[in-house]
Design a protein around this motif. Structure first.
Motif, short mmCIF file in Angstrom:
data_model
loop_
_atom_site.label_atom_id
_atom_site.label_comp_id
_atom_site.label_asym_id
_atom_site.label_seq_id
_atom_site.Cartn_x
_atom_site.Cartn_y
_atom_site.Cartn_z
N ARG A 83 -69.77 38.33 -49.10
CA ARG A 83 -71.07 38.98 -48.85
C ARG A 83 -71.26 40.18 -49.75
N ALA A 84 -70.19 40.97 -49.90
CA ALA A 84 -70.27 42.15 -50.78
C ALA A 84 -70.51 41.71 -52.22
N LYS A 87 -74.17 40.68 -52.64
CA LYS A 87 -75.07 41.82 -52.69
C LYS A 87 -74.96 42.53 -54.04
N ASN A 88 -73.74 42.63 -54.53
CA ASN A 88 -73.50 43.23 -55.83
C ASN A 88 -74.28 42.51 -56.92
N ALA A 91 -78.05 43.05 -56.67
CA ALA A 91 -78.47 44.36 -57.19
C ALA A 91 -78.46 44.33 -58.72
N GLN A 94 -81.45 42.47 -59.96
CA GLN A 94 -82.68 43.28 -59.86
C GLN A 94 -82.82 44.18 -61.07
N ILE B 93 -82.71 50.09 -55.13
CA ILE B 93 -81.66 49.08 -55.12
C ILE B 93 -80.49 49.53 -54.26
N PHE B 97 -79.09 47.84 -50.87
CA PHE B 97 -77.71 47.39 -50.79
C PHE B 97 -77.06 47.87 -49.49
N GLU B 100 -79.99 46.91 -46.37
CA GLU B 100 -80.61 45.58 -46.38
C GLU B 100 -82.05 45.64 -45.88
#
Lengths: 238, 282
Positions: A83-84, A87-88, A91, A94, B93, B97, B100
């Motif tokens: 999960r980490a 998310k990394n 980001a 993005q 961002i 992170f 959420e």
């Protein structure tokens, strides 16, 4: 003179035993991931069982994460790390979009994933990843990784607890696309999308029979020119 | 504004209690080409006047997406604006992170304001020379803020900054009470009319202006030149052109709430009150 640097060939050092740690920062939540690359599609599948030890935690947990329009990441291993990692990557993607005004291509994301994993070379993400998607020409691509970022593009791959059961079947059924065949053929399978999805369903049903960590359901994601599609097939719950 | 003996450092007060360097920074904003913002109950629209420094060059980018729910328009030193937008993107961002969830606009605006204030109280820094119109959505709905080089910020129904912005402000002051009930298309029309006021003699075209929209269920998007041109052409021809545009499907971004028999913006605003002058001064 001094023999400090000469290796001593006769002497053997007794192996030191590492004391059993009282606590591990890692856990294996089990599960299996598979991906197959076709001419103009890519199939990514993973079972939805999350376990710990000999227990089941969740029967409908998704191991699949769509990072960009054209890349989908399936990971088995330690789901907290996964999960980490997801998310990394989100980001970072993005930021890429802000800077370049477009989405990352699948090969670019493949490299980013490798770098992200190696960045934690000395405290790795316990994640066994398979990245699937369409490359810049619209052809299917599959990248598989080890925990520290070593990766290779191939026509198909599997990772996780059921990998040993599934991989030989894929090698057999997708002969031409096998990375073990030399000279290296085109890295996509000539199978149709429908046939590939069928094959995936069969392999998961087989893996669920013998691998205790694989079961409950298999989530299948298909990317092609039209977009992204999801299918869910039930598996044995024992 | 004239030179005086207390304007060398930003950290020097004048006897009148002013920080001249900060005021000069705000002048820089007034010299930049105009930026306009306005909002309704469901959308916020930003519009900019894009001036190319020469015929050979492309114009400066003044509309930036910060996150799916936030975007900015700037006037002044666009280089400073770019740096601030990078900071804002990074904050969004990071917030996303950790939590959420999208960073509420109001919080981001305060962070930017605090960052700007720092530059007004350090002898080795200078204030940012850019004014930001921040358009964004949060749980309470759409918002429009203005971030000033002084470190001040305020929320607005509609605002305009930059050179010849007074003309646009006058238009907005006349019409702003109708904005809340406007549809997306009507809001964009108002924005383009306001830009037109700032352009004065020059003819409005997709080459010399930019428009961006953010709405509930619609991420922040800078309209592409083709779509923008269609809106501009619709301005002159009134509502008939708007209907034709929808039928031919030239605009992919048209929302389904476009009123087929809706009155144009001119129709609604006739008789709009002009009682209380709004506090829209910096």
């Amino acid at each position: 003179m001094s023999m400090v640097f000469a290796p001593c060939l006769t002497e053997t050092t007794a192996p030191t035993t590492h004391a059993q740690p009282a606590w591990s920062p890692y856990d294996n939540n089990g599960g299996t991931c598979v991906a197959i690359a076709g001419e103009d599609y890519c199939v990514i599948a993973a079972d939805t069982r999350m376990s710990t030890g000999f227990s089941i935690l969740i029967r409908n947990y998704s191991k699949i994460h769509q990072i960009t329009e054209k890349s989908v990441l399936a990971s088995s291993g330690f789901q907290a790390d996964i999960r980490a990692l997801q998310k990394n990557l989100d980001a970072r993607h993005q930021i890429y979009q802000h800077q370049h005004n477009k989405q990352m291509s699948c090969p670019a994301m493949a490299q980013l994933l490798s770098n992200t994993l190696y960045y934690k070379r000395f405290f790795p993400y316990y994640a066994f990843n398979v990245l699937g998607g369409l490359d810049n020409e619209g052809r299917g691509c599959v990248y598989s990784y080890d925990a520290v970022g070593s990766y290779e593009r191939s026509g198909y791959s599997s990772q996780g607890t059921g990998m040993q059961l599934i991989m030989p079947v894929l090698d057999n059924q997708l002969k031409s696309a096998s990375p073990l065949v030399l000279p290296l053929q085109k890295s996509t399978t000539p199978l149709s999308e429908f046939e590939a999805v069928d094959l995936v369903k069969d392999t998961f049903a087989s893996a669920a029979e013998r691998d205790i960590y694989t079961g409950d359901a298999v989530e299948i994601v298909i990317i092609n020119r039209e977009g992204v599609r999801r299918e869910l097939m039930d598996l044995k719950r024992d | 504004m004239f030179r005086n003996q207390y304007d060398t450092d930003v950290t020097t007060w004048s006897p009148a209690g002013r920080l001249h360097q900060v005021e000069y920074a705000m002048e820089a904003v007034k010299q930049g080409s105009a930026a306009i913002g306005l909002r309704s109950k469901t959308y916020v629209v930003l519009a900019t006047v894009n001036k190319a420094s020469s015929e050979l060059s492309a114009h400066q980018k003044k509309l930036f997406k910060i996150d799916n729910h936030i975007g900015i328009a700037m006037a002044g030193l666009t280089a400073d604006g770019r740096v601030l937008s990078r900071y804002m993107r990074s904050e969004c961002i990071n917030h996303h992170f950790v939590f959420e969830s999208p960073l509420p606009v109001g919080r981001l605006v305060v962070q930017v304001a605090d960052k700007a204030q720092v530059c007004t109280q350090r002898s080795w820094k200078r204030p940012y020379g850019v004014g930001l119109l921040v358009a964004g959505l949060d749980e309470a709905g759409p918002h429009l803020y203005y971030n000033c080089p002084s470190g001040n910020y305020a929320e607005y129904h509609a605002f305009a900054i930059g050179s010849r912005s007074q003309a646009a402000k006058t238009y907005l002051e006349r019409k702003f009470e109708t904005f809340m009930e406007c549809t997306k298309e009507e809001l964009i029309r108002h924005a383009l009319f306001a830009v037109k006021e700032s352009l004065q003699e020059e003819e409005l075209s997709s080459g010399n202006c930019g428009v961006a929209v953010v709405g509930i269920d619609e991420p922040f998007i800078v309209l592409d030149p083709k779509t923008l041109q269609a809106y501009i052409e619709a301005l002159d021809s009134g509502k008939d052109e708007m209907q034709t545009m929808e039928e031919t499907g030239t605009d992919d971004r048209q929302s389904s709430q476009v009123p087929q028999e809706g009155t144009g913006s001119r129709g609604i605003s006739v008789g709009a009150s002009e009682d209380t002058p709004t506090d829209m001064e910096t």
